[in-house]
Design a protein around this motif. Structure first.
Motif, PDB file in Angstrom:
ATOM      1  N   ASP A 181       0.821  -1.205   0.000  1.00 11.64           N
ATOM      2  CA  ASP A 181       0.000   0.000   0.000  1.00 11.64           C
ATOM      3  C   ASP A 181       0.861   1.264   0.000  1.00 11.64           C
ATOM      4  N   ILE A 182       1.916   1.249   0.794  1.00 15.10           N
ATOM      5  CA  ILE A 182       2.795   2.418   0.887  1.00 15.10           C
ATOM      6  C   ILE A 182       3.507   2.678  -0.433  1.00 15.10           C
TER       7      ILE A 182
ATOM      8  N   TYR B 260       1.280   4.275  -2.865  1.00 14.01           N
ATOM      9  CA  TYR B 260       1.111   5.681  -2.491  1.00 14.01           C
ATOM     10  C   TYR B 260       2.323   6.508  -2.908  1.00 14.01           C
TER      11      TYR B 260
ATOM     12  N   LYS C 139       2.657   7.104  -6.773  1.00  9.66           N
ATOM     13  CA  LYS C 139       1.763   8.147  -7.282  1.00  9.66           C
ATOM     14  C   LYS C 139       2.340   9.534  -7.048  1.00  9.66           C
ATOM     15  N   LYS C 140       3.189   9.656  -6.062  1.00 10.28           N
ATOM     16  CA  LYS C 140       3.786  10.954  -5.738  1.00 10.28           C
ATOM     17  C   LYS C 140       5.176  11.110  -6.353  1.00 10.28           C
TER      18      LYS C 140
ATOM     19  N   TRP D 262       3.618   2.572   8.176  1.00  9.27           N
ATOM     20  CA  TRP D 262       3.157   3.836   7.592  1.00  9.27           C
ATOM     21  C   TRP D 262       3.813   5.029   8.286  1.00  9.27           C
TER      22      TRP D 262
ATOM     23  N   TYR E 249       5.935   7.923   6.436  1.00 11.16           N
ATOM     24  CA  TYR E 249       5.681   9.363   6.571  1.00 11.16           C
ATOM     25  C   TYR E 249       6.913  10.090   7.098  1.00 11.16           C
TER      26      TYR E 249
END
Length: 403
Positions: free
Chosen positions: A62-63, A66, A69-70, A332, A336
């Motif tokens: 999942d990370i 994410y 996409k960035k 997560w 971050y």
């Protein structure tokens, strides 16, 4: 004039085309940041280890989606090693899989005994360690070890109050001789005493114990003593153990004075597949109304944690608890943190400060990750699980929640 413009126009078009092609073919190579999991996959308390491993694998998936996409310049790469819940294995694996590989992030180990065993190594190296399930109050110090679950002082208060509320005024406590379970024995006993009850604490049994006859004999004697002063139906037993608790259950099941009173447990055995897989122990748990706490999952966030829990169960066949889902949140928080450093982990003081800041402002799938002054989860409630029979087999079922 037209002859002059043509070459200039052609040259400009060629330059734009070249720039456009360069821009469209530009690829950002995401550098992997390694995170090491240290879980019990084949030893004691392996139910949590297996679900925690699955949680990390899903979080990695999942990370990285994410981050992609960035157009992030880093990605997360997870590896998991099997400690078998053994302190020596945890120390060895920390050396080979963390220190020697210059890994800066560890999730695990599960037990407080393992965390205590590697603490010296962690203190001597610049590594952030996040345990999803260590609870011992003795580890509540300001260091680089963080714990994403409520410590024993919180669980003990909840358990002690619940046991007293259910009618017991006398409590016999017994525990495995490791930091986490001894901490739970102490904290639960103190909370029960604070409510007005009387506690008889049996000396913790050695980790290497294989014959629990003398342990059960001591429990039986103290139950009899307290029953004399408190009266029938007013005495209960609290057991802080891992899967070896099954052996105590099997012996206690043959004792009328022990199989006719209430038993309670600590978080080390909750949702254990080893317990549901043993008919004698499972029947004893049902007969004595046994239940144990797991770090609670907030109903207000069910839309966040339930899909992840379902994916973990589909992957492992085991229903995950909040401790396993806390491992998902821990990864997560690491991701971050790395976003604030653009994937760099060379400035450890900055990295540590960023991790604490991210934890304190983040709300994961199991709730706020805010830490206390010792780097432990600052709050939490508990779900109580007991054993029920399902046809010819046994399973854990939610039977209540702490206040």
């Amino acid at each position: 004039m037209r002859k002059l413009l043509l070459p200039v126009t052609t040259l400009l078009a060629t330059a734009l085309l070249t720039f456009s092609c360069q821009k469209s073919t530009k690829v950002i190579v995401a550098q992997p940041v390694f995170v090491q999991g240290l879980f019990s996959l084949t030893g004691n308390w392996s139910s949590l280890g297996i679900t925690s491993k699955a949680a990390l694998e899903l979080a990695q998936e999942d990370i990285n989606a994410y981050l992609a996409k960035k157009d992030s310049r880093f990605s997360i790469s997870v590896a998991v090693s099997d400690t078998k819940l053994e302190t020596a294995a945890a120390q060895s694996l920390y050396t080979t899989d963390v220190y020697n590989r210059n890994v800066k992030f560890v999730i695990g180990p599960q037990s407080s005994a393992e965390v205590a065993a590697i603490k010296g190594q962690v203190d001597a190296s610049q590594v952030i360690v996040v345990s999803q399930s260590s609870t011992a109050g003795s580890l509540a110090v300001d260091d680089n070890i963080f714990r994403f679950c409520p410590p024993d002082k919180i669980e003990g208060v909840a358990s002690g109050a619940t046991i007293f509320t259910q009618g017991a005024t006398g409590l016999v406590t017994v525990a495995r001789d490791d930091a986490g379970n001894k901490g739970l024995q102490t904290a639960t006993g103190a909370a029960f005493t604070a409510k007005g009850g009387e506690v008889s604490a049996i000396a913790p049994y050695a980790i290497t114990t294989s014959d629990y006859t003398t342990v059960i004999a001591a429990v039986k004697a103290e139950v009899a003593r307290l029953t004399t002063s408190k009266g029938a139906g007013k005495v209960a037993v609290y057991l802080a153990s891992f899967d070896e608790g099954i052996e105590l259950f099997k012996l206690a099941s043959a004792e009328p004075t022990l199989n006719s009173i209430k038993w309670y447990g600590g978080d080390g055995i909750v949702l254990s597949t080893a317990l549901t897989g043993n008919a004698v122990a499972a029947e004893f748990a049902i007969k004595t109304g046994f239940f144990a706490p797991s770090f609670g999952l907030p109903t207000s966030l069910q839309s966040k944690w339930q899909p992840v829990a379902d994916r973990i169960k589909a992957k492992t066949g085991i229903e995950p608890d909040a401790y396993a889902l806390a491992a998902y949140d821990a990864l997560w928080t690491i991701a971050y943190t790395l976003e604030t450093t653009n994937g760099h982990a060379d400035d450890f003081a900055k990295l540590r400060a960023a991790f604490i800041a991210e934890a304190n402002k983040d709300t994961g799938i199991v709730g706020a990750d805010a830490l206390d002054e010792f780097g432990d989860r600052a709050s939490g409630t508990f779900d109580y699980f007991g054993i029920v029979k399902d046809g010819a087999s046994y399973k854990w079922a939610l039977v209540g929640k702490s206040e």
